[in-house]
Scaffold this active site. Structure first.
Site, PDB file in Angstrom:
ATOM      1  N   HIS A 165       0.930  -1.302  -0.008  1.00 11.73           N
ATOM      2  CA  HIS A 165      -0.192   0.051  -0.222  1.00 11.73           C
ATOM      3  C   HIS A 165       0.907   1.317  -0.024  1.00 11.73           C
ATOM      4  O   HIS A 165       0.381   2.203   0.656  1.00 11.73           O
ATOM      5  CB  HIS A 165      -0.966  -0.067   1.202  1.00 11.73           C
ATOM      6  CG  HIS A 165      -2.152  -0.963   1.154  1.00 11.73           C
ATOM      7  ND1 HIS A 165      -1.914  -2.528   1.308  1.00 11.73           N
ATOM      8  CD2 HIS A 165      -3.086  -0.875   0.298  1.00 11.73           C
ATOM      9  CE1 HIS A 165      -2.966  -2.838   1.065  1.00 11.73           C
ATOM     10  NE2 HIS A 165      -3.897  -2.239   0.503  1.00 11.73           N
TER      11      HIS A 165
ATOM     12  N   HIS B 136       1.046 -16.169   7.900  1.00  2.73           N
ATOM     13  CA  HIS B 136       1.195 -15.019   6.913  1.00  2.73           C
ATOM     14  C   HIS B 136       2.470 -14.418   7.811  1.00  2.73           C
ATOM     15  O   HIS B 136       3.005 -15.205   8.713  1.00  2.73           O
ATOM     16  CB  HIS B 136       0.028 -14.008   7.321  1.00  2.73           C
ATOM     17  CG  HIS B 136       0.008 -13.268   5.892  1.00  2.73           C
ATOM     18  ND1 HIS B 136       0.876 -12.421   5.194  1.00  2.73           N
ATOM     19  CD2 HIS B 136      -1.189 -13.525   5.011  1.00  2.73           C
ATOM     20  CE1 HIS B 136       0.246 -12.150   4.110  1.00  2.73           C
ATOM     21  NE2 HIS B 136      -0.753 -12.647   4.038  1.00  2.73           N
TER      22      HIS B 136
ATOM     23  N   ASP C  40      -8.399 -14.816  -2.872  1.00  2.00           N
ATOM     24  CA  ASP C  40      -8.070 -15.791  -3.692  1.00  2.00           C
ATOM     25  C   ASP C  40      -7.988 -17.381  -3.241  1.00  2.00           C
ATOM     26  O   ASP C  40      -7.159 -17.347  -2.415  1.00  2.00           O
ATOM     27  CB  ASP C  40      -6.770 -15.437  -4.387  1.00  2.00           C
ATOM     28  CG  ASP C  40      -6.508 -15.372  -5.956  1.00  2.00           C
ATOM     29  OD1 ASP C  40      -7.313 -16.350  -6.438  1.00  2.00           O
ATOM     30  OD2 ASP C  40      -5.701 -14.600  -6.431  1.00  2.00           O
TER      31      ASP C  40
END
Lengths: 376, 376, 376, 376
Positions: free
Chosen positions: B17, B104, B339
């Site tokens: 971002h 993650h 996804d």
């Protein structure tokens, strides 16, 4: 090239039949107790000729430290190490002047360099790994002293005889949690720490040997007690460095970390390693470890485990139909007896390369931690 | 670190971002015809939001060359490239201020850097791969122009739906010999060029998506027409560089070259790739290709093929029981649609990293060939 | 670190009083005729104890090639080289356990490593340069064979006795054009190829020695017949690599290329090297050579010449008022006789480091030329 | 190549007339307060067109951070930075299609790359240094925050007008001890902090400009408060890295550290920097500082100071007799007005490159210190 690592860096030299093989290890922290006694055991574990299952070529492989230590302590300067090549028998290999050995490096070295060593495997010989194992022993001692890091590799498959490496298997996780190097070596010479598989594997090796053939296998390695934070995004993720290291070992064909190729078929909701705080240690842990101790390329404090596939040795004790350097079809005769399976000897090499990756990554990460500590 | 390569080197920048993502590609040979048109197609293939099977986040990913070309030709100087980040929605991810997402990179980045990007995956986001794909497109064009090198990757497995990758399989070898990028893209959006497996895979993705879950897969890549001699013993064997490159791609868990993990169970007498002289081309060839086009770490002129395992995406559209940064057990809520399977989008990334390894290895080898040519 | 170079890379090991010193030279082109005979002469030129002007410590410095050659030809693999340390006399230096020697590396090594070698200069000893000289001899032989490159260094100043290095001086340019290594060595042992300056310099060294003091000097080096195109913008300009190499030699304090510090006062209209086409050779030349053979960081085919300033040796044969490691003022006593001036011995070291830079740059440039040749 | 540094690494891109110039800075410690405000001042100091003494080309050089920061703090990830090229006037330089400019990089770039940028200096333009200055500003801020390191460069000579740099000079040592960047900039635009020399230098520049000629100069730089232990034996001595960095700046011809070329004529008994313990600070110090803050390649805590020689700019506002690319003698006409002297603008570039070397060396040394701390 023949160098590996950034701050902790090994450079090796030597072919199968030159005067000596060895290495220079640069960046070893100063003050580490170090003599040849620390290095020899892994070299001896790497040595062929230790049992009836491996090649009778009897190498002694005595390492001599040339520099970088004084009064048994490292100085912080480069450590030169040397192992004499005692067994010069170029004649044994003379037929390879005519035929490039199939699936060996004879042809590609000639393509690369336009010249071929007249004997043995030259630089592609497994003797090149002596320098790696010697360097790895130093890296390992440092990791052990600094953080109690444990690195244990073992044979997890020979041919079709295989320990179930599915990361969901409690037996496999238990093995990763508890296996020791000493335990591995009790399974002599197969180094497969599962009695049933070890027996199957031994039988496969014997049958293969009797058929004058060869067979591959898998070496699995686990790393315990590694600090968090090691590995550098984006290109130098810890698993990328390990993969690089492992695939640089002769005869390797594959690498998988954590769930590996098994992970492909596991749903994310199961594969995700949920976090919890371990009240007994205050450490942040994960309940499962499909990740294999690395997330986002960075160590998370869980056990790192990975497996390396080794192909069957290219040198076999039977005739092979192939072509000569001049392109003429012919038969490459078999010469002497050869190692039908190299994976047990690969165990200390895998450990060494692992230690080299981790020592380097640790030094790099500690500079990162210093940087952030100065800004808080 | 964020650089990859020695003489042909890419350095990337950018998080999910920030203002833009991009790269600098250094060492591109001068005189190469190059405009954004050469780069955009692979970026577009990488882009999410192209079909109902992938995430609806609509990125445009238009690349702008900043430097290194003039009148549509490369100058030999570094090529800067930039892609704007158009989709800034940090709020979507605000819950990750409380919970590190399981599997993650949130937790490990915090461990490494002591700071966390407040939104998205930060540097661990797949957007980091944009710079790689842009750089890879240049590498690939050079390889194609210089030697007609072809690089084609495709999805070979999604979950349990898999093309048989046993190197003995004639169908698999035929696929490696003939598959084209155009053909792969006709299997839209799954990029699995086997009608039966493609259908199974599509179904698995749909079911997984409907279960708010995720699933992994395998990408296989083949390289054709590569010159011999590429790869540098001992540590920078060509397969070691490829393994490094592949395991540096987010979400990868495994790599195998040639026979890979299958090769473990094949006897040496079969696995050895016998040589012959191809009378039609005068080229020295091997009858089989278990080696995967590399022997002793050096390319032998046969097709290079390898496979890369991808784990299921860590971000799933369902609740997850886990712990907060403060160590409290809790539930990480699901946000939006994600996804369920990334392997089709990974195809151009695998191709890009392959091209980067090969372009660099080619430049290095050509300096070796020059050296030897001066001494003959 | 102890490695230097990218494609042609040397890694050295060894301290003043360990078992041996040596190096690994990686990336040497295959097919080069090479035996110890090619390496020994420069090592012998580097050796102390050759005359009454230098230290009586009699080192033999016999090099032994360990690997990388067969039948007197290089294989393309790493060349290991070793020179035994024969003269172990740690006791001579025992006072340095108490005092860090002024302007020596004792204090800074302790700061860096937290440990000090108990004897001699440890890694900072000039013996470390043995590996460089051995490696440089190989680089030089390759450059000579491949392109007839000539590298000649000589003493251009000792104390205030100095050859006029103003690049406008016809005598200086003539010297650069014609000086040979043989000619330099006829000025034994001062290696200053100007009879008048040599005599002054010799007198200065003798007076300095008799005063138990030391004195510095300048070594100038010229490179002839180097191909154009070597050096890599932006950070690896050829002069930047040479400066790096020269300032890595112990006791160096300055570097200048071409007009150097003299160029500061020359107007651009004079300093600019105008071009012309040499009708006799068809080569593009410059009328003057203030640039020193490098423009924009890249060799232009003219002679490269540069000078390196060496400080007076820190070890002197007189008492020095200083502080002990514990911070107490005291007197460091003089021990034995020491080299009052090292610049003649530095001549082969400067040549060696020059050759290492050029061999590496040449290999890199040849890969660039290959790249562009494929796109035309 | 266009990268510099190991753990703190900058990679630059951009030519004189492409879309933008910029860089990626990798390895910046996380948690550093950083916005464009921290970077712009040094870019502005580097900018031409600030006064009547320099070129009227008015560049704005506004930097935009692309990545690596969030909420004004660094994330530890690569920092992309970009400065638009606003002034595209390729026509101005069209005559250089015919003539390679003497002592410029036109000819050598053509030799290296076989292609030439049609306008301006291409990659050899001083605009390439924008990326360095931007990166250096970050390095400098880190060094300042972490250790209070001060880096100040200034003009010490223009042509024959020179501050006496003899290290014995108390005035010179006083200048090194006390000069600040603010003070340097009060001598606008000459940046020579000695009123007398500044006046002479200004006059020389004016006369040179009026004669349509150019003149060189010297930039001296001092570093204060640097920790001990930085620099890596053998090849990466701190002075070697600084020399590499400085000689990579366009138009540099020489480098000297500490006593430099002056040190050649100083006797060892004077040149040796005796130690003492500073009772007020408890720090181990040296009474003199001929060493320039580095001994044995490692920082000793004293001020580091060095000087860099810059040649006269090659682009001059008068006709030059030279040869065309085709080898025909002719006259290269003068075009527009050019900077007769670049050294004041070089001041922030020297500071930037210094900061880049030191930040990288600091991170590396901190990993060494960690290593030894774990073994005590």
């Amino acid at each position: 090239m023949s160098s590996f690592g950034t701050l902790f860096r090994v450079t090796t030299y030597g072919e199968s039949h030159c005067k000596s093989v060895g290495c220079i290890v640069d960046g070893v922290p100063p003050g580490l107790d170090l003599t040849e006694e620390d290095i020899q055991p892994q070299l001896t574990r790497r040595r062929p000729g230790q049992s009836k299952l491996s090649t009778p070529r009897n190498e002694k492989d005595k390492v001599a430290i040339q520099s970088g230590t004084e009064h048994g302590k490292t100085l912080g300067t480069p450590i030169g190490m040397m192992v004499l090549n005692e067994d010069h028998r170029p004649k044994d290999y003379s037929e390879t002047d005519v035929y490039p050995r199939p699936s060996h490096a004879d042809y590609t070295y000639l393509q690369k360099y336009g010249i071929k060593a007249s004997s043995g495997g030259g630089r592609s010989s497994a003797r090149e790994t002596i320098g790696r194992v010697a360097a790895g022993a130093i890296a390992e001692k440092f990791l052990q002293k600094a953080h109690g890091v444990e690195i244990v590799a073992f044979v997890s498959a020979v041919g079709s005889a295989a320990i179930n490496r599915d990361p969901s298997s409690p037996e496999f996780q238990d093995l990763l949690e508890n296996i020791t190097r000493e335990k591995v070596d009790t399974f002599d010479p197969i180094r497969c720490p599962d009695p049933v598989v070890a027996e199957q594997a031994t039988k496969i090796v014997e049958e293969t040997r009797d058929a004058n053939d060869s067979i591959g296998g898998v070496v699995t390695c686990v790393v315990r007690n590694l600090p968090t934070g090691l590995g550098e995004p984006a290109f130098d993720k810890l698993e990328a460095l390990l993969a690089h290291a492992m695939l640089s070992i002769p005869a390797t064909k594959g690498f998988e970390i954590g769930s590996g190729f098994y992970g492909v078929s596991i749903k994310g909701s199961k594969h995700n390693d949920a976090f919890y705080l371990d009240p007994s240690t205050g450490r942040f842990r994960t309940k499962t470890n499909y990740s294999g101790g690395i997330q986002g390329g960075i160590s998370n404090g869980e056990n790192i485990y990975f497996s390396v596939a080794f192909k069957p040795p290219a040198t076999i004790s039977q005739e092979q139909q192939t072509a000569s350097y001049e392109g003429k079809d012919g038969v490459l005769k078999a010469r002497g007896r050869h190692d039908p399976n190299v994976v047990p000897r690969a165990v200390p090499i895998v450990e060494a390369m692992t230690a080299l990756v981790l020592a380097d990554s640790l030094l790099i990460q500690k500079s990162r931690e210093y940087g952030k500590s100065m800004l808080q």
